[in-house]
Design an enzyme around this catalytic site. Structure first.
Site, short mmCIF file in Angstrom:
data_model
loop_
_atom_site.label_atom_id
_atom_site.label_comp_id
_atom_site.label_asym_id
_atom_site.label_seq_id
_atom_site.Cartn_x
_atom_site.Cartn_y
_atom_site.Cartn_z
N CYS A 83 -32.21 89.74 62.12
CA CYS A 83 -32.36 88.33 61.72
C CYS A 83 -33.80 87.85 61.79
O CYS A 83 -34.12 86.79 61.25
CB CYS A 83 -31.47 87.43 62.57
SG CYS A 83 -29.71 87.75 62.32
N ASN A 87 -24.80 82.44 58.82
CA ASN A 87 -25.98 83.23 59.17
C ASN A 87 -26.16 84.33 58.14
O ASN A 87 -25.39 85.28 58.10
CB ASN A 87 -25.79 83.80 60.58
CG ASN A 87 -26.99 84.61 61.06
OD1 ASN A 87 -27.89 84.92 60.28
ND2 ASN A 87 -26.98 84.97 62.33
N HIS A 131 -34.51 80.04 61.61
CA HIS A 131 -33.41 80.95 61.27
C HIS A 131 -32.10 80.20 61.49
O HIS A 131 -31.95 79.45 62.46
CB HIS A 131 -33.47 82.20 62.15
CG HIS A 131 -32.26 83.07 62.03
ND1 HIS A 131 -31.77 83.47 60.82
CD2 HIS A 131 -31.45 83.61 62.97
CE1 HIS A 131 -30.69 84.22 61.02
NE2 HIS A 131 -30.47 84.31 62.32
N1 COA Z 1 -12.02 81.15 67.04
C1 COA Z 1 -11.35 80.73 68.12
N2 COA Z 1 -11.63 81.15 69.37
C2 COA Z 1 -12.62 82.05 69.50
C3 COA Z 1 -13.35 82.54 68.41
C4 COA Z 1 -13.01 82.05 67.13
N3 COA Z 1 -13.66 82.45 66.02
N4 COA Z 1 -14.27 83.41 68.85
C5 COA Z 1 -14.13 83.47 70.18
N5 COA Z 1 -13.13 82.66 70.57
C6 COA Z 1 -12.63 82.42 71.94
C7 COA Z 1 -12.87 83.58 72.84
O1 COA Z 1 -11.85 84.51 72.73
C8 COA Z 1 -12.87 82.90 74.19
O2 COA Z 1 -11.53 82.67 74.58
P1 COA Z 1 -11.11 82.86 76.11
O3 COA Z 1 -11.90 81.85 76.87
O4 COA Z 1 -9.66 82.59 76.07
O5 COA Z 1 -11.48 84.25 76.45
C9 COA Z 1 -13.50 81.55 73.90
O6 COA Z 1 -13.37 81.34 72.50
C10 COA Z 1 -14.94 81.46 74.29
O7 COA Z 1 -15.61 82.62 73.77
P2 COA Z 1 -17.16 82.80 73.91
O8 COA Z 1 -17.57 84.03 73.17
O9 COA Z 1 -17.55 82.71 75.34
O10 COA Z 1 -17.64 81.49 73.12
P3 COA Z 1 -19.04 80.83 73.09
O11 COA Z 1 -18.93 79.44 73.53
O12 COA Z 1 -20.10 81.69 73.70
O13 COA Z 1 -19.31 80.79 71.52
C11 COA Z 1 -20.61 81.97 69.88
C12 COA Z 1 -19.41 82.01 70.80
C13 COA Z 1 -20.69 83.31 69.16
C14 COA Z 1 -20.43 80.85 68.87
C15 COA Z 1 -21.87 81.71 70.73
O14 COA Z 1 -21.91 82.61 71.82
C16 COA Z 1 -23.12 81.85 69.96
O15 COA Z 1 -23.38 81.10 69.06
N6 COA Z 1 -24.00 82.82 70.34
C17 COA Z 1 -25.23 83.06 69.66
C18 COA Z 1 -24.90 83.84 68.44
C19 COA Z 1 -26.05 83.96 67.52
O16 COA Z 1 -26.74 83.03 67.27
N7 COA Z 1 -26.18 85.18 67.00
C20 COA Z 1 -27.06 85.48 65.98
C21 COA Z 1 -28.44 85.64 66.49
S1 COA Z 1 -29.37 86.25 65.16
#
Ligand code: COA
Length: 322
Positions: free
Chosen positions: A116, A279, A249
């Site tokens: 990215c 993204n 980004h």
């Molecule tokens: N829909 C519904 N629930 C979802 C889900 C979805 N698409 N994806 C994950 N969950 C659930 C998980 O299973 C978890 O459930 P649990 O608590 O019962 O285990 C809960 O949501 C929380 O998951 P988690 O991964 O901890 O969520 P989060 O708050 O960290 O959000 C992201 C996830 C990916 C949105 C977040 O971590 C993020 O934005 N990270 C940065 C990613 C990024 O920018 N990447 C690219 C960089 S180039």
């Protein structure tokens, strides 16, 4: 004094298939919701490439549009750098195919892999090559078909990405004129496994799919982007008050808004496309830049700050006077 790499034009290409969060969930039988995706990421929809639509085809279209906007013939281009994690094939480089597609016959063309952060890396490399005189007219392109490297059973990553391409045309011009003022590139390979594709030509022989530790990536993003933005401003003797536009980004609206607040920029000075594009990895910054330039938000003389973080980990920033 060496020349400065002036931005002549930027243009994007988005494939026709627009998929909302609800449609995505229905297509792949995902246990998710529009509300969850929108609240955590700001994403409402993404574009997906048609079967057979490749990174080179999308990148070439963005490149042709940028050349047309600038009124520069393809033969003038003597450098094509393509940032992509989803090349058509291991070789020839996607850049070589685009070099041919735009009618270029001189100079050189290569791909660059920085996930990215790819567009910022490619901009930094192009800037260096234009300053030294190794090239005079460069296309820097980010083009991605992440829809082909997603695990549709992993709802925590497959909802985050979209396909598209963006291209920026640069030419070596006056050292005192507008253009790239500085670029700042970083990597920390010790964090390679928190955001990775779990296969490839040289390991599994297949393509692999995106694996991400979302929370860890989020944590690194907040601190590393803040630091690299400070580094870029300090290197030029600027403060946040000098910045006209943040073109970040587009991975997550919460990260984007956090960076805007750090820079004391009102939300209308931060270019956001993540809601509509999701993204698109290396394509996201040139797509956002092209949109804000085309609709008249970005104007001559504006100071544009760009930043990104991605797999590697890699991260970086660039500052340009338009
Ligand atoms: N829909 C519904 N629930 C979802 C889900 C979805 N698409 N994806 C994950 N969950 C659930 C998980 O299973 C978890 O459930 P649990 O608590 O019962 O285990 C809960 O949501 C929380 O998951 P988690 O991964 O901890 O969520 P989060 O708050 O960290 O959000 C992201 C996830 C990916 C949105 C977040 O971590 C993020 O934005 N990270 C940065 C990613 C990024 O920018 N990447 C690219 C960089 S180039």
């Amino acid at each position: 004094m060496p020349p400065r790499a002036r931005l002549l034009a930027a243009a994007g290409y988005l494939p026709a298939d627009v998929v909302t969060n609800d449609e995505l969930a229905a297509r792949h039988g995902l246990d998710t919701s529009d509300a969850w995706i929108a609240e955590r990421t700001g994403i409402r929809q993404r574009h997906f490439a048609a079967p057979g639509e490749t990174a080179s085809a999308m990148g070439a279209e963005a490149a042709r549009r940028a050349l047309a906007l600038a009124g520069v013939p393809g033969e003038e281009v003597d450098l094509v750098i393509v940032a992509t994690s989803t090349p058509d094939s291991a070789f020839p480089a996607t850049a070589a195919r685009i070099h041919a597609a735009i009618g270029a016959t001189r100079g050189f063309a290569f791909d660059l892999a920085a996930a990215c952060t790819g567009f910022i890396y490619a901009l930094g490399v192009a800037d260096s090559l234009l300053r030294t005189g190794a090239a005079r007219c460069a296309l820097v392109i980010g083009t991605e078909v992440y829809s082909r490297i997603l695990d549709w059973t992993d709802r925590s990553t497959c909802v985050l990405f979209g396909d598209g391409a963006g291209a920026v045309l640069l030419r070596a011009e006056s050292p005192d004129g507008p253009g790239i003022l500085s670029t700042h590139l970083h990597a920390d390979g010790r964090q390679a496994d928190i955001l990775t594709v779990d296969g490839g030509a040289g390991s599994t022989g297949g393509t692999g799919v995106v694996r991400m530790q979302g929370r860890e990536v989020f944590r690194h993003a907040v601190t590393k982007l803040a630091a690299v933005v400070d580094e870029a401003l300090a290197a030029n003797g600027f403060t946040h008050a000098d910045v006209s536009w943040l073109v970040p980004h587009q991975a997550n609206l919460r990260i984007i808004e956090g960076m805007g607040r750090k820079l004391h920029l009102p939300p209308e000075r931060v270019v956001v496309t993540v809601d509509r594009h999701a993204n698109t990895s290396a394509a996201s910054i040139p797509l956002a830049l092209a949109e804000a330039w085309a609709d008249g938000r970005i104007r001559p003389g504006d100071l544009v700050l760009m930043e990104a973080i991605g797999g590697g980990l890699t991260w970086g920033a660039a500052i340009a006077r338009m």
